[in-house]
Design a protein around this motif. Structure first.
Motif, short mmCIF file in Angstrom:
data_model
loop_
_atom_site.label_atom_id
_atom_site.label_comp_id
_atom_site.label_asym_id
_atom_site.label_seq_id
_atom_site.Cartn_x
_atom_site.Cartn_y
_atom_site.Cartn_z
N LEU A 100 0.83 -1.20 0.00
CA LEU A 100 0.00 0.00 0.00
C LEU A 100 0.86 1.25 0.00
O LEU A 100 0.56 2.22 -0.72
N GLN A 101 1.91 1.25 0.79
CA GLN A 101 2.80 2.40 0.81
C GLN A 101 3.43 2.64 -0.56
O GLN A 101 3.51 3.78 -1.04
N GLN A 102 3.86 1.58 -1.23
CA GLN A 102 4.47 1.72 -2.54
C GLN A 102 3.45 2.20 -3.58
O GLN A 102 3.78 3.01 -4.45
N ASN A 103 2.22 1.71 -3.49
CA ASN A 103 1.17 2.18 -4.40
C ASN A 103 0.94 3.68 -4.25
O ASN A 103 0.88 4.41 -5.24
N VAL A 104 0.79 4.12 -3.01
CA VAL A 104 0.52 5.53 -2.77
C VAL A 104 1.72 6.40 -3.13
O VAL A 104 1.56 7.53 -3.62
N LEU A 108 4.74 10.16 -6.26
CA LEU A 108 5.89 10.88 -5.72
C LEU A 108 7.18 10.40 -6.40
O LEU A 108 8.03 11.21 -6.78
N LEU A 109 7.29 9.09 -6.56
CA LEU A 109 8.47 8.51 -7.22
C LEU A 109 8.57 9.01 -8.66
O LEU A 109 9.65 9.43 -9.10
N LEU A 110 7.46 9.00 -9.38
CA LEU A 110 7.48 9.40 -10.79
C LEU A 110 7.79 10.89 -10.95
O LEU A 110 8.33 11.30 -11.98
N ASN A 111 7.45 11.69 -9.93
CA ASN A 111 7.71 13.12 -9.99
C ASN A 111 9.02 13.53 -9.32
O ASN A 111 9.32 14.72 -9.22
N GLY A 112 9.78 12.54 -8.85
CA GLY A 112 11.05 12.84 -8.21
C GLY A 112 10.92 13.56 -6.89
O GLY A 112 11.78 14.35 -6.51
N LEU A 113 9.82 13.27 -6.15
CA LEU A 113 9.55 13.93 -4.88
C LEU A 113 9.84 12.99 -3.71
O LEU A 113 9.81 11.76 -3.87
N PRO A 114 10.14 13.53 -2.53
CA PRO A 114 10.33 12.68 -1.35
C PRO A 114 9.09 11.82 -1.10
O PRO A 114 7.95 12.30 -1.25
N GLY A 116 8.08 10.29 1.74
CA GLY A 116 7.58 10.16 3.10
C GLY A 116 6.11 10.49 3.26
O GLY A 116 5.46 10.00 4.19
N ARG A 117 5.55 11.31 2.36
CA ARG A 117 4.15 11.71 2.48
C ARG A 117 3.19 10.53 2.26
O ARG A 117 2.02 10.62 2.64
N ALA A 151 -4.11 9.34 -5.51
CA ALA A 151 -4.49 10.44 -6.39
C ALA A 151 -4.10 11.80 -5.84
O ALA A 151 -3.86 12.75 -6.59
N LEU A 152 -4.05 11.91 -4.50
CA LEU A 152 -3.86 13.22 -3.87
C LEU A 152 -2.47 13.41 -3.26
O LEU A 152 -2.13 14.52 -2.86
N VAL A 153 -1.66 12.35 -3.22
CA VAL A 153 -0.42 12.40 -2.46
C VAL A 153 0.55 13.45 -2.99
O VAL A 153 1.31 14.06 -2.22
N HIS A 154 0.55 13.70 -4.30
CA HIS A 154 1.51 14.66 -4.89
C HIS A 154 0.90 16.04 -5.05
O HIS A 154 1.45 16.89 -5.73
#
Length: 226
Positions: A100-104, A108-114, A116-117, A151-154
């Motif tokens: 679940l953490q990896q899905n969410v 962030l990963l695709l946008n090069g963002l940290p 932790g969120r 959907a909202l994490v980034h």
């Protein structure tokens, strides 16, 4: 935030799905779009997302955050979609081989963002402590909560939801929609939700009906959304 100008989509000379549709969606609005099957609701979402192309026109037909989609090549459109949009689908599209953490965390990963969120978003949608679980361990309502978190994490500017409660029982659907509305208001994102459900539409700020004549505002202010 999002402007449609004379948007037209034809699949053949005999079948025009959308005909010179124009509408402006304001920042922070949560809009529900209803309409008969086959009228073009999902097609409209795909066009806004840049996953399908409208008929050629002399003027820009879809403008997101001041950027005409037609002016973007495939790579630029992908970057815009990845950075500025979030998606919630009826079928969830939660990846079964990721936690679940990896899905969410994927946006962030695709946008090069940290990343932790991701855990904070899981907590926000009521799944604290479940980051190491896999989708097969979840109910349908829980999977849709993961989809909302993803959907909202980034912090996208625009969220597109296609029948997000279509596979859920009424109680779970109500809970998921309440959560979606709450998270949207916190993030300030504009959201467009396609739905057949009057109960789902009642959660939005405004309900539009898509017909062969375009979009029609059926509620100036939706009391159920207050």
């Amino acid at each position: 935030m999002l402007e449609l100008r004379q948007l037209t989509k034809s699949y053949s000379t005999e079948r025009r799905v959308l005909d010179r549709l124009s509408w402006t969606f304001a920042p922070g609005e949560f809009i529900a779009i209803m309409g008969d099957s086959g009228v073009g609701k999902s097609t409209l979402l795909n066009l806004i997302a840049g996953l399908d192309q409208p008929d050629p026109s002399p003027e820009p037909a879809i403008i997101v955050d001041g950027t005409p989609l037609a002016a973007l090549d495939d790579d630029a459109a992908t970057r815009l979609r990845r950075a500025r949009m979030g998606f919630v689908f009826q079928a969830f599209h939660v990846l079964p081989h990721l936690t679940l953490q990896q899905n969410v965390a994927l946006p962030l990963l695709l946008n090069g963002l940290p990343q932790g969120r991701a855990l904070a978003m899981l907590e926000a949608v009521g799944l604290a402590g479940r980051g190491g679980d896999y989708p097969h361990q979840l109910s349908g309502g829980e999977m849709q909560r993961v989809a909302i978190a993803r959907a909202l994490v980034h912090r996208p500017a625009l969220v597109l939801a296609d029948e997000p409660t279509g596979n859920l029982d009424p109680d779970t659907a109500n809970s998921v929609l309440q959560l979606l509305r709450q998270e949207l208001k916190l993030s300030g994102a504009t959201a467009i939700m396609v739905t057949h459900s009057p109960a789902a539409a009642a959660r939005a700020d405004k309900v539009l009906r898509l017909t062969k004549n375009g979009l029609q505002d059926t509620t100036l202010v939706n009391p159920a959304a207050q």
